[in-house]
Design a protein around this motif. Structure first.
Motif, short mmCIF file in Angstrom:
data_model
loop_
_atom_site.label_atom_id
_atom_site.label_comp_id
_atom_site.label_asym_id
_atom_site.label_seq_id
_atom_site.Cartn_x
_atom_site.Cartn_y
_atom_site.Cartn_z
N LYS A 64 0.83 -1.21 0.00
CA LYS A 64 0.00 0.00 0.00
C LYS A 64 0.86 1.27 0.00
O LYS A 64 0.60 2.21 -0.74
N HIS A 68 0.86 4.01 -3.08
CA HIS A 68 0.44 5.39 -2.86
C HIS A 68 1.61 6.37 -2.91
O HIS A 68 1.41 7.57 -2.94
N LYS A 73 0.66 5.75 -7.83
CA LYS A 73 0.23 7.15 -7.75
C LYS A 73 1.36 8.10 -8.10
O LYS A 73 1.16 9.06 -8.85
N THR A 84 -5.26 9.22 -9.93
CA THR A 84 -4.53 9.61 -8.72
C THR A 84 -5.45 9.76 -7.50
O THR A 84 -4.96 9.95 -6.40
N CYS A 86 -8.50 8.29 -4.88
CA CYS A 86 -8.88 6.99 -4.29
C CYS A 86 -9.89 6.22 -5.14
O CYS A 86 -9.65 5.08 -5.52
N HIS A 90 -9.79 2.33 -6.51
CA HIS A 90 -10.52 1.45 -5.58
C HIS A 90 -11.98 1.39 -5.96
O HIS A 90 -12.68 2.40 -5.87
#
Length: 93
Positions: A64, A68, A73, A84, A86, A90
């Protein structure tokens, strides 16, 4: 077996592996699964080593924090292309 033959065998296996790249990889997460279009990225970038620094296999330490940060990202921000936020990656349900 000669060095040339070993080298040739390695190259064949390497390029066959590229031709059969995984289409998509799904990462289940708490806030919704992330479907990573691996083949699409491979075709766009053209070089496996951009992501796979140690050769074609699972990325060492991918988690993760990496996704990120400098991973997904960070690359998208740097290239000014790709999701970019959430909810862009997701997806619940």
């Amino acid at each position: 077996m000669s060095i040339r033959l070993l080298g040739a065998a390695f190259l064949v296996l390497f390029y066959v592996g590229i031709g059969y790249a995984i289409e998509k990889i799904t990462y289940p997460t708490r806030i919704g699964a992330v479907v990573f279009p691996h083949k699409k990225h491979q075709d766009a970038l053209g070089q496996c080593r951009i992501c796979h620094e140690n050769g074609p296999r699972k990325i060492d330490g991918f988690d993760k924090v990496m996704a990120h940060g400098k991973g997904c990202k960070g690359c998208h921000e740097q290239m000014k292309k790709g999701p970019t936020r959430c909810g862009d990656c997701h997806k619940s349900g």
